[in-house]
Write a protein that holds these residues in place. Structure first.
Motif: not given
Length: 54
Positions: A32-51
């Motif tokens: 269940g862990k998620i690793l996101i590389r290529g951005t530090n923008d918290k809003e973009e990360i939230k958008r990706i997780i939601s999308e």
């Protein structure tokens, strides 16, 4: 909608799924862990997780 239907190339193993969206690499592990590389923008990360419903 699935990655395949979105025509997003991905790597799937027994422990993870990894794909890239707009220069951001997303890895979702079996535990269940998620690793996101290529951005530090918290809003973009939230958008990706939601999308992708992560």
């Amino acid at each position: 909608m699935s990655l395949k239907k979105r025509r997003i190339k991905y790597l799937k193993t027994k422990n993870l799924i990894k794909f890239t969206k707009e220069d951001v690499e997303i890895t979702v592990f079996k535990n269940g862990k998620i690793l996101i590389r290529g951005t530090n923008d918290k809003e973009e990360i939230k958008r990706i997780i939601s999308e992708f419903g992560l």
